[in-house]
Design a protein around this motif. Structure first.
Motif, PDB file in Angstrom:
ATOM      1  N   CYS A   1       5.084  30.545   0.052  1.00  0.00           N
ATOM      2  CA  CYS A   1       4.847  31.347   1.249  1.00  0.00           C
ATOM      3  C   CYS A   1       3.884  32.509   1.038  1.00  0.00           C
ATOM      4  CB  CYS A   1       6.179  31.881   1.776  1.00  0.00           C
ATOM      5  SG  CYS A   1       7.303  30.582   2.303  1.00  0.00           S
ATOM      6  N   SER A   2       3.123  32.476  -0.024  1.00  0.00           N
ATOM      7  CA  SER A   2       2.190  33.577  -0.267  1.00  0.00           C
ATOM      8  C   SER A   2       0.876  33.388   0.478  1.00  0.00           C
ATOM      9  CB  SER A   2       1.918  33.705  -1.767  1.00  0.00           C
ATOM     10  OG  SER A   2       1.336  32.508  -2.262  1.00  0.00           O
ATOM     11  N   TRP A   3       0.682  32.237   1.103  1.00  0.00           N
ATOM     12  CA  TRP A   3      -0.567  31.990   1.816  1.00  0.00           C
ATOM     13  C   TRP A   3      -0.696  32.907   3.032  1.00  0.00           C
ATOM     14  CZ3 TRP A   3       0.599  30.299   6.715  1.00  0.00           C
ATOM     15  CH2 TRP A   3       1.830  29.665   6.903  1.00  0.00           C
ATOM     16  N   GLU A   4      -1.931  33.259   3.349  1.00  0.00           N
ATOM     17  CA  GLU A   4      -2.212  34.152   4.475  1.00  0.00           C
ATOM     18  C   GLU A   4      -2.785  33.407   5.674  1.00  0.00           C
ATOM     19  OE1 GLU A   4      -4.759  37.360   3.194  1.00  0.00           O
ATOM     20  OE2 GLU A   4      -3.947  37.260   1.173  1.00  0.00           O
ATOM     21  N   CYS A   5      -3.486  32.316   5.412  1.00  0.00           N
ATOM     22  CA  CYS A   5      -4.230  31.640   6.476  1.00  0.00           C
ATOM     23  C   CYS A   5      -3.876  30.160   6.544  1.00  0.00           C
ATOM     24  CB  CYS A   5      -5.737  31.767   6.236  1.00  0.00           C
ATOM     25  SG  CYS A   5      -6.330  33.455   6.069  1.00  0.00           S
ATOM     26  N   LEU A   6      -4.113  29.596   7.719  1.00  0.00           N
ATOM     27  CA  LEU A   6      -4.032  28.157   7.924  1.00  0.00           C
ATOM     28  C   LEU A   6      -5.377  27.681   8.454  1.00  0.00           C
ATOM     29  CD1 LEU A   6      -1.319  29.545   9.583  1.00  0.00           C
ATOM     30  CD2 LEU A   6      -0.529  27.211   9.215  1.00  0.00           C
ATOM     31  N   VAL A   7      -5.606  26.397   8.353  1.00  0.00           N
ATOM     32  CA  VAL A   7      -6.772  25.788   8.991  1.00  0.00           C
ATOM     33  C   VAL A   7      -6.271  24.721   9.960  1.00  0.00           C
ATOM     34  CG1 VAL A   7      -8.770  24.285   8.650  1.00  0.00           C
ATOM     35  CG2 VAL A   7      -8.430  26.250   7.170  1.00  0.00           C
ATOM     36  N   PHE A   8      -6.624  24.882  11.223  1.00  0.00           N
ATOM     37  CA  PHE A   8      -6.323  23.873  12.234  1.00  0.00           C
ATOM     38  C   PHE A   8      -7.572  23.016  12.389  1.00  0.00           C
ATOM     39  CE2 PHE A   8      -5.854  22.619  16.844  1.00  0.00           C
ATOM     40  CZ  PHE A   8      -4.814  21.728  16.622  1.00  0.00           C
ATOM     41  N   THR A   9      -7.430  21.723  12.145  1.00  0.00           N
ATOM     42  CA  THR A   9      -8.586  20.837  12.095  1.00  0.00           C
ATOM     43  C   THR A   9      -8.521  19.778  13.179  1.00  0.00           C
ATOM     44  OG1 THR A   9      -8.732  21.170   9.706  1.00  0.00           O
ATOM     45  CG2 THR A   9      -9.934  19.299  10.612  1.00  0.00           C
TER      46      THR A   9
ATOM     47  N   ILE B   1      -6.238  15.646  16.717  1.00  0.00           N
ATOM     48  CA  ILE B   1      -5.748  16.512  15.641  1.00  0.00           C
ATOM     49  C   ILE B   1      -5.861  15.794  14.296  1.00  0.00           C
ATOM     50  CG2 ILE B   1      -3.740  17.756  14.737  1.00  0.00           C
ATOM     51  CD1 ILE B   1      -2.709  17.876  17.650  1.00  0.00           C
ATOM     52  N   HIS B   2      -6.362  16.489  13.320  1.00  0.00           N
ATOM     53  CA  HIS B   2      -6.306  16.000  11.940  1.00  0.00           C
ATOM     54  C   HIS B   2      -5.152  16.676  11.207  1.00  0.00           C
ATOM     55  CE1 HIS B   2      -8.618  14.948   7.969  1.00  0.00           C
ATOM     56  NE2 HIS B   2      -7.344  14.660   7.907  1.00  0.00           N
ATOM     57  N   GLY B   3      -4.962  17.980  11.412  1.00  0.00           N
ATOM     58  CA  GLY B   3      -3.832  18.628  10.779  1.00  0.00           C
ATOM     59  C   GLY B   3      -3.876  20.139  10.890  1.00  0.00           C
ATOM     60  N   LEU B   4      -2.769  20.750  10.478  1.00  0.00           N
ATOM     61  CA  LEU B   4      -2.639  22.207  10.392  1.00  0.00           C
ATOM     62  C   LEU B   4      -2.224  22.512   8.968  1.00  0.00           C
ATOM     63  CD1 LEU B   4      -2.584  24.996  11.813  1.00  0.00           C
ATOM     64  CD2 LEU B   4      -0.173  24.549  12.357  1.00  0.00           C
ATOM     65  N   TRP B   5      -3.123  23.149   8.209  1.00  0.00           N
ATOM     66  CA  TRP B   5      -2.983  23.221   6.764  1.00  0.00           C
ATOM     67  C   TRP B   5      -2.893  24.657   6.246  1.00  0.00           C
ATOM     68  CZ3 TRP B   5      -8.107  20.078   6.704  1.00  0.00           C
ATOM     69  CH2 TRP B   5      -7.868  18.785   7.205  1.00  0.00           C
ATOM     70  N   PRO B   6      -1.737  25.071   5.716  1.00  0.00           N
ATOM     71  CA  PRO B   6      -1.681  26.352   5.016  1.00  0.00           C
ATOM     72  C   PRO B   6      -2.668  26.339   3.851  1.00  0.00           C
ATOM     73  CG  PRO B   6       0.527  25.506   5.413  1.00  0.00           C
ATOM     74  CD  PRO B   6      -0.431  24.400   5.750  1.00  0.00           C
ATOM     75  N   GLN B   7      -3.376  27.450   3.668  1.00  0.00           N
ATOM     76  CA  GLN B   7      -4.378  27.504   2.605  1.00  0.00           C
ATOM     77  C   GLN B   7      -3.740  28.002   1.321  1.00  0.00           C
ATOM     78  OE1 GLN B   7      -7.957  26.387   3.264  1.00  0.00           O
ATOM     79  NE2 GLN B   7      -6.294  25.393   4.355  1.00  0.00           N
TER      80      GLN B   7
END
Length: 282
Positions: A55-63, A91-97
């Motif tokens: 859970c340390s990620w700050e951003c996601l990428v919605f593709t 939609i391809h995905g929602l990816w935590p970075q």
């Protein structure tokens, strides 16, 4: 003093009570990395080893991907299919970075059954070899279970609901049409022009991704939209503020054959052709 043990078998009530107690206990499994997984609640057991692992990620990428471009990315063009109900971005995905994924919370059909009709239209598999449910299952295992540490996405149902809501908010096809950016086999476009049109919906830093077709042309494939944990646009991790999402992404790079469309070259926005998905321009 002698100790006596009853030779009588335990009563059925005792057996049943013991079995129920065992069933109510969480199933906890050791992982290869030394952490722990709670089979009922995904990665929540890993909090014992430090929630920051996942859970340390700050951003996601919605593709979002363009089906006409996706089919151009396949080595085996016979594998592509575009359902007749699909006429726009999917939609391809929602990816935590993050480079650490959970992968420990299984997805069952019943988890998304109430969303299946909408998911089939907005998030279909475009491969003949993969069902749409298999596609969703892979995306959940690889990305959704990692996003589940955020309250609004802390179950398969909530994660997929969020993705569908984002898809509805990112309906930018009308913006493109109003700007004269429409699918064409002959009309090239520039990255800068497209980014300006999309900015009101997706922020200032979407990544416009391309693939090369058999004619060695740059073809628009998908759009990667950076989001903060609260799903607002424009997230840039503090530690890596100067780098592109495609360079710092540890989870989505292997699943995406695209690359950033060159800013100094035109690209093509090919139409969707349901009958000939891999050869939309003949």
């Amino acid at each position: 003093m002698k100790m006596c043990c009853s030779l009588l078998p335990p009563s059925p009530l005792v057996i049943v009570s013991t079995a129920l107690l065992l069933l109510m206990q969480p199933v906890v499994m050791a992982t290869a990395g030394g952490g722990w997984e709670d089979a009922q609640h995904g990665c929540q057991g890993s909090e014992l080893q430090g929630k920051e692992l996942f859970c340390s990620w700050e951003c996601l990428v919605f593709t979002l991907q363009w089906p006409g471009g996706f089919c151009q990315s396949l080595n085996n063009e016979s594998q592509c299919r575009i359902p007749v109900s699909v006429n726009g971005w999917t939609i391809h995905g929602l990816w935590p970075q993050t480079r650490t994924s959970c992968r420990c919370w299984p997805l069952f059909h019943s988890d998304v059954q109430e969303l299946e009709e909408e998911l089939s239209e907005q998030w279909p598999s475009l491969l003949k070899s993969k069902t749409s449910f298999t596609f969703w299952k892979e995306e959940w295992k690889k990305h959704g279970s990692t996003a589940a540490c955020v309250e609004g996405m802390n179950s398969p149902l909530r994660y997929f609901q969020i993705c569908l809501k984002l898809r509805a908010q990112m309906e930018f096809q009308r913006l493109l049409e109003d700007a004269g950016i429409t699918p064409s086999c002959d009309q090239p476009y520039q990255v800068e022009d497209v980014q300006k049109v999309l900015a009101p919906l997706v922020g200032q830093h979407p990544e416009i991704q391309c693939i090369k077709d058999e004619q060695d042309r740059q073809v628009w494939f998908q759009v990667k939209i950076p989001l903060s944990r609260n799903l607002t646009t424009g997230c840039v991790p503090h530690a890596e503020a100067g780098r592109r999402f495609s360079e710092r992404s540890g989870l989505d790079s292997s699943s995406s054959p695209g690359h950033p469309c060159p800013r100094d070259q035109p690209f093509y926005f090919v139409p969707i052709n349901h009958q000939r998905p891999c050869r939309p321009c003949g």
